[in-house]
Design an enzyme around this catalytic site. Structure first.
Site: not given
Ligand code: DGY
Length: 315
Positions: A149, A231, A260, A279
């Protein structure tokens, strides 16, 4: 002028500052008789907490859900849409920062940056020894990008400037990426078998949850490295631990985990062939500022009954 009541979970200070005096922000209170649920007209999330139909049914006044971030796996967008509540997120602005972090973790793992940092600060580093901490040169190594993407394409752009042959796996073939970066499409299994570095840059969906478990990890080269920028639940944590501990793959670098954060005594945290970050994918000043602006713009538009500038549509 009365403040507009919205609900958010421990919102970061810069976001509170940007919201200013116009809003009253309730903390995340979902208890029975919660004043926050009853009164809030908007919701701000940032990767959590979960917003589902059950919660929205208890929020009779809510007109918009605005997420500070692009990933909306914690929001039931279909349930919100069915209730006429638009959901906003912050697409596009974080692609480059997240791709930078993908490469940072890839390089940190390949070249022992984190172990080297600890060693360079410690008592054992008393003279230069050219035989220690020899890593892998990434030029010429194959990168396999799962999820071509917006972020995946920025990773491909960076990888091609490192002279890395590029494989990718995606729901659909991407001719633009094939033309621009010479990226070659592979099934997931073939990508895992052929790549030296596998980077996960896909969203968390029903299809990608648990995508990488023991079977998939064991398809990787013994010299391979897994980088998770997607994720945590895209990877089965217990399987990753077993495979890393057994040394069946060279290493992993994680920006996200499941859960997490990991419990502080989680065995993954003891492994030297793991690099881990809290993260940080989108955590550059420039990107986070843009994300704040987009979050507030979506909130304000939703409250005014206008189309959100950055709206998530349910599939
Ligand atoms: C998102 O934008 O989803 C990133 O993981 C930051 O939170």
């Amino acid at each position: 002028m009365p403040q507009t009541p919205i609900m958010g979970d421990g919102l970061p200070q810069p976001l509170l500052e940007m919201l200013g005096d116009q809003y009253f922000v309730y903390g995340w209170d979902t208890s029975d008789n919660s004043e926050a649920l009853a009164r809030s007209v908007g919701v701000i999330t940032y990767g959590h907490p979960r917003v589902d139909g059950h919660l929205l049914d208890r929020m009779p006044n809510v007109r918009v859900v605005s997420n500070h971030g692009v990933g909306v796996d914690h929001i039931d967008v279909a349930a919100a849409t069915a209730r006429g509540i638009p959901v906003g997120n912050t697409p596009g602005c974080l692609d480059k920062a997240t791709a930078d972090m993908t490469m940072a973790l890839l390089l940190a793992s390949a070249r022992n940056v984190v172990i080297g940092d600890t060693f360079a600060r410690g008592p054992e580093f008393t003279h230069y020894d050219p035989s220690i901490l020899i890593g892998h040169e990434v030029s010429g190594c194959t990168i396999g990008i799962v999820g071509m993407g917006r972020i995946g394409k920025q990773v491909a752009r960076r990888a091609s400037s490192f002279d890395m042959p590029i494989l990718y796996h995606n729901r659909r073939r991407d001719e633009e990426a094939e033309r621009e970066f010479g990226a070659q499409y592979r099934s997931l299994d073939d990508l895992l078998r052929e790549s030296d570095f596998v980077t996960l840059n896909c969203p968390l969906t029903a299809e990608t949850k648990g995508l990488i478990g023991r079977r998939e990890l064991e398809l990787m080269k013994p010299t391979g490295t897994l980088i998770n920028m997607a994720r945590g639940p895209v990877v089965v944590t217990a399987d990753l631990y077993e495979v890393l501990k057994a040394g069946s793959i060279r290493g992993a670098a994680l920006d996200v985990t499941d859960p997490e954060p990991l419990p502080r005594d989680h065995p993954l945290l003891t492994l030297r062939n793991l690099v881990i970050a809290p993260h940080l994918g989108s955590a550059s000043h420039k990107t986070r500022h843009r994300m704040l602006t987009m979050t507030v713009e979506n909130l304000a538009a939703g409250l005014a009954g206008l189309a959100l500038p950055y709206q998530v549509h349910s599939n």
